[in-house]
Enzyme design. Structure first.
Site, short mmCIF file in Angstrom:
data_model
loop_
_atom_site.label_atom_id
_atom_site.label_comp_id
_atom_site.label_asym_id
_atom_site.label_seq_id
_atom_site.Cartn_x
_atom_site.Cartn_y
_atom_site.Cartn_z
N GLY A 82 0.53 -5.02 1.17
CA GLY A 82 -0.68 -4.38 -0.24
C GLY A 82 -0.62 -5.69 -1.02
O GLY A 82 -1.42 -5.95 -1.67
N GLU B 17 -1.10 -9.04 -0.59
CA GLU B 17 -2.22 -8.93 -0.48
C GLU B 17 -3.02 -9.51 -1.65
O GLU B 17 -4.24 -10.12 -1.35
CB GLU B 17 -2.55 -8.04 0.78
CG GLU B 17 -1.88 -8.51 1.73
CD GLU B 17 -2.33 -7.70 3.19
OE1 GLU B 17 -1.61 -6.35 2.73
OE2 GLU B 17 -3.48 -7.94 4.45
N ALA C 219 0.61 -1.00 -0.20
CA ALA C 219 0.11 -0.38 -0.32
C ALA C 219 0.79 0.89 0.28
O ALA C 219 2.26 1.08 0.52
CB ALA C 219 -1.10 -0.31 1.41
N GLU D 102 4.13 -5.02 6.99
CA GLU D 102 3.90 -4.47 8.18
C GLU D 102 3.82 -3.68 9.35
O GLU D 102 3.74 -3.25 9.09
CB GLU D 102 1.96 -4.43 8.24
CG GLU D 102 1.24 -4.18 6.73
CD GLU D 102 1.36 -6.19 5.54
OE1 GLU D 102 2.26 -6.19 6.16
OE2 GLU D 102 0.21 -5.60 3.95
C1 HXC Z 1 4.97 4.26 -1.24
C2 HXC Z 1 7.33 3.73 -2.26
C3 HXC Z 1 6.60 2.47 -1.84
C4 HXC Z 1 5.29 2.22 -1.03
C5 HXC Z 1 8.30 1.87 -3.01
N1 HXC Z 1 8.19 3.26 -2.59
N2 HXC Z 1 7.08 1.28 -1.87
N3 HXC Z 1 6.44 4.40 -2.01
N4 HXC Z 1 4.80 3.19 -0.79
N5 HXC Z 1 4.86 0.91 -0.21
C6 HXC Z 1 8.89 4.74 -3.53
C7 HXC Z 1 10.66 4.88 -2.99
O1 HXC Z 1 9.60 5.58 -2.04
C8 HXC Z 1 10.72 5.27 -4.07
O2 HXC Z 1 10.35 6.75 -3.45
C9 HXC Z 1 10.70 4.17 -5.28
O3 HXC Z 1 9.39 3.23 -4.88
C10 HXC Z 1 11.40 3.69 -5.39
O4 HXC Z 1 11.86 2.50 -3.80
P1 HXC Z 1 13.04 2.51 -3.75
O5 HXC Z 1 12.96 2.20 -1.89
O6 HXC Z 1 13.81 3.27 -3.61
O7 HXC Z 1 13.77 1.13 -4.59
P2 HXC Z 1 14.73 -0.09 -3.86
O8 HXC Z 1 15.77 0.86 -3.16
O9 HXC Z 1 15.08 -0.75 -5.07
O10 HXC Z 1 13.87 -0.21 -3.15
C11 HXC Z 1 12.63 -1.39 -3.59
C12 HXC Z 1 11.60 -1.41 -1.51
C13 HXC Z 1 11.66 -0.86 -0.74
C14 HXC Z 1 12.82 -3.03 -1.13
C15 HXC Z 1 10.77 -2.27 -3.07
O11 HXC Z 1 10.99 0.47 -1.16
C16 HXC Z 1 10.73 -1.01 0.24
O12 HXC Z 1 10.65 -1.96 1.32
N6 HXC Z 1 9.15 -0.53 0.23
C17 HXC Z 1 8.82 -0.35 1.08
C18 HXC Z 1 7.62 -1.53 0.70
C19 HXC Z 1 6.83 -2.23 1.90
O13 HXC Z 1 7.24 -1.52 3.13
N7 HXC Z 1 5.64 -2.36 2.04
C20 HXC Z 1 4.25 -2.00 2.70
C21 HXC Z 1 3.37 -1.48 3.03
S1 HXC Z 1 2.77 -1.54 4.11
P3 HXC Z 1 11.24 7.46 -4.63
O14 HXC Z 1 10.21 9.11 -4.30
O15 HXC Z 1 12.19 7.82 -2.99
O16 HXC Z 1 12.06 7.56 -6.07
C22 HXC Z 1 1.05 -2.03 3.62
C23 HXC Z 1 -0.12 -1.98 4.56
C24 HXC Z 1 -1.49 -2.54 3.81
O17 HXC Z 1 1.13 -2.59 2.74
C25 HXC Z 1 -2.21 -2.93 4.77
C26 HXC Z 1 -3.41 -3.10 4.31
C27 HXC Z 1 -3.71 -1.19 4.12
#
Ligand code: HXC
Length: 256
Positions: A108, A111, A65, A131
């Site tokens: 998400g 999911e 998400a 999460e």
């Molecule tokens: C918003 C995101 C994002 C996310 C990546 N980006 N994941 N933006 N929400 N979930 C954005 C980064 O901020 C970045 O933007 C760009 O995408 C590229 O990401 P990088 O981190 O620079 O890439 P990389 O170094 O290759 O790392 C990839 C990654 C990492 C390992 C996937 O991005 C990461 O850990 N992302 C978050 C994963 C996460 O925690 N997901 C769960 C979210 S919570 P900029 O502008 O900085 O270039 C969830 C809850 C759901 O999903 C529950 C239901 C509501």
């Protein structure tokens, strides 16, 4: 219909939806989920379409998400707007939806893939429900769907640690239906979707409905439901065609 965060195409009887927010690794914001369900609505009502294929990019199916959207969210708004309920609408579709997953399927994003009927994964796929690392918990069905697929112990370990796991582990523990090399993912998934779309629509929907019941009913009720639909299938022209074609040693031509 115009879309900003997804691409929508068709390949014969297969509806194709591609998540397309590369700048955020396909992070799912509310607008994207709304567009996705709009596209699914259109395919659901389109008599030509028999199966839907949902994919992302080679680097990310969806990295979760959208954290930027969620960071300032408060309880009343999330509750009143049923934040992230769009995933439930994906799961409730009647036509089969296949997720073709390459790269990250996190939070998400994972999911959403679990809300589809099955996942075909590329060998570079990385799955996680991270999460817990953000101070929250899965809210798109992750605890429920993952536990039903992999069992309690593994689901607990995966959701409480948030660790990533690869496609091979995902296949071993029943999260994905099959794993293929990245270069073959789209062709394999499309071929699978085409096969399903060429079958009897009625039988396809009946099978999906039966399997959806697994999670909601006792074995006895599920068996009774399956038997009733099995009997009902004999009222269809597709049953006569399918069995007749077998006996006549020719390919079946199912109704559209
Ligand atoms: C918003 C995101 C994002 C996310 C990546 N980006 N994941 N933006 N929400 N979930 C954005 C980064 O901020 C970045 O933007 C760009 O995408 C590229 O990401 P990088 O981190 O620079 O890439 P990389 O170094 O290759 O790392 C990839 C990654 C990492 C390992 C996937 O991005 C990461 O850990 N992302 C978050 C994963 C996460 O925690 N997901 C769960 C979210 S919570 P900029 O502008 O900085 O270039 C969830 C809850 C759901 O999903 C529950 C239901 C509501």
């Amino acid at each position: 219909m115009s879309y900003q965060h997804i691409r929508v195409e068709r390949d014969g009887a297969v509806g194709l939806i591609v998540l397309d927010r590369p700048q955020a690794l396909n992070a799912l914001n509310s607008a994207l989920l709304e567009e996705l369900n709009r596209a699914l609505d259109a395919f659901e009502h389109d008599r030509e379409i028999g199966c839907v294929l949902l994919s992302g990019s080679d680097k990310a199916f969806a990295a979760g998400a959208d954290i930027r959207e969620m960071v300032g969210l408060h309880f009343p708004d999330s509750y009143l707007e049923e934040f992230f309920a769009g995933v439930d609408r994906v799961a409730a579709r009647r036509k089969p939806v296949i997720a073709a997953v390459a790269g990250y399927a996190l939070g998400g994003g994972f999911e959403l893939a679990l809300a589809c009927d099955f996942i075909i994964a590329a060998d570079n796929a990385r799955f996680a429900l991270p999460e817990i690392t953000l101070g929250v918990l899965p809210g798109g069905g992750g605890t429920q769907r993952l536990a039903r697929l992999v069992g309690r112990a593994k689901a607990m370990e995966m959701t409480l640690t948030g660790r990533q796991f690869d496609a091979a582990e995902a296949e071993r523990c029943g999260v994905v239906a099959r794993v293929v090399p990245l270069a073959e993912l789209q062709a394999t998934a499309l071929d699978t979707a085409r096969q399903i779309a060429a079958r009897s629509r009625t039988a396809v929907l009946m099978i999906k409905e039966c399997i959806q019941r697994c999670d909601e009913s006792s074995l006895a009720e599920g068996l009774r439901f399956e038997r009733r639909l099995f009997h009902a299938a004999f009222a269809t022209a597709d049953q006569k065609e399918g069995m007749g074609a077998f006996l006549e040693k020719r390919p079946a031509q199912f109704q559209r």
